[in-house]
Design a protein around this motif. Sequence first.
Motif, short mmCIF file in Angstrom:
data_model
loop_
_atom_site.label_atom_id
_atom_site.label_comp_id
_atom_site.label_asym_id
_atom_site.label_seq_id
_atom_site.Cartn_x
_atom_site.Cartn_y
_atom_site.Cartn_z
N LEU A 63 0.91 -1.45 -0.26
CA LEU A 63 -0.20 -0.48 -0.09
C LEU A 63 1.10 1.09 -0.11
N ALA A 64 0.53 2.07 -0.58
CA ALA A 64 1.52 3.52 -1.00
C ALA A 64 0.86 4.74 -1.08
N ALA A 65 -0.56 4.58 -0.67
CA ALA A 65 -1.39 5.26 -1.32
C ALA A 65 -3.02 5.15 -0.81
N TYR A 66 -3.67 5.97 0.21
CA TYR A 66 -4.80 5.51 0.21
C TYR A 66 -5.53 6.61 -0.21
N GLN A 67 -7.20 7.47 0.97
CA GLN A 67 -7.84 8.06 0.63
C GLN A 67 -9.49 7.85 1.30
N GLU A 86 0.25 2.72 12.29
CA GLU A 86 2.21 1.96 12.72
C GLU A 86 2.85 1.73 11.89
N HIS A 87 2.27 2.30 10.82
CA HIS A 87 3.71 0.81 10.08
C HIS A 87 4.61 3.42 9.65
N ALA A 88 5.44 3.14 9.61
CA ALA A 88 6.85 4.01 9.12
C ALA A 88 6.27 4.72 8.25
N ALA A 89 5.70 3.49 6.98
CA ALA A 89 5.51 4.97 6.16
C ALA A 89 4.02 5.49 6.61
N PHE A 90 3.66 5.22 6.98
CA PHE A 90 2.16 5.85 6.99
C PHE A 90 2.23 7.00 9.23
N ALA A 110 -3.32 10.00 2.44
CA ALA A 110 -1.50 9.50 3.47
C ALA A 110 -1.34 9.01 1.35
N PHE A 111 0.22 9.17 1.35
CA PHE A 111 0.82 8.28 0.51
C PHE A 111 2.08 8.61 0.84
N ASP A 112 3.26 6.76 0.36
CA ASP A 112 4.76 7.04 0.62
C ASP A 112 5.27 6.49 -0.77
N THR A 113 6.22 7.37 -1.23
CA THR A 113 6.71 6.78 -2.32
C THR A 113 8.04 5.71 -1.69
N GLY A 114 8.36 5.58 -0.95
CA GLY A 114 9.76 4.88 -0.86
C GLY A 114 9.14 2.98 -0.58
N PRO A 118 3.66 -0.88 3.92
CA PRO A 118 3.01 -1.93 4.60
C PRO A 118 2.37 -2.82 3.66
N VAL A 119 1.78 -4.28 3.89
CA VAL A 119 1.61 -5.30 3.28
C VAL A 119 -0.17 -5.79 3.50
#
Length: 169
Positions: A63-67, A86-90, A110-114, A118-119
């Motif tokens: 998961l890289a982005a959600y709304q 809870e995950h570092a990406a979010f 939110a989004f994360d390009t790293g 999380p899966v």
Amino acid sequence: MSARRHTPARTARRAVLAIALGGLALASVALRDGSGLAQEPAPVERVRFEAVDVFVDSGERPLAAYQFRLVDRSGRARIVGVEGGEHAAFRDAPRHDPRALMGGTIIVAAFDTGEDLPVGRTRVARLHFEVRGERADGPDYHVELEAAAASDETKIPEARIEIEEGGRR
């Protein structure tokens, strides 16, 4: 020493004073027991604070982005804070309209390009609410996942969202 004389004027003043004092005494009793003209104090509305955790399950894709949109359909809850997941990406607080705070509806994204994403099921946000009324008449939260995307910018159609009320604080 001279003796006090009971003149008709003095007797009348005493009678008026006695009636006035008696009336005050009756009024104070009436006010105390609520049977008089005084109004009952308005009942105090109960207020409590609660957290709602929001989880997105991206299945087997990262998961890289959600709304999502969350609303309290009862009108009893007011959003007072937004935390990250809870995950570092979010972990940072997600994007939201600050004007939505103090209301009962909010859109969060939110989004994360790293590379470390999380899966599966992960808590992406925690929302804090001020809730008015009795616990039995609680809020009616409803959440909709408006978007979920993987790092390759493709939608994750199998992604699901759910909430848990009373998140740890």
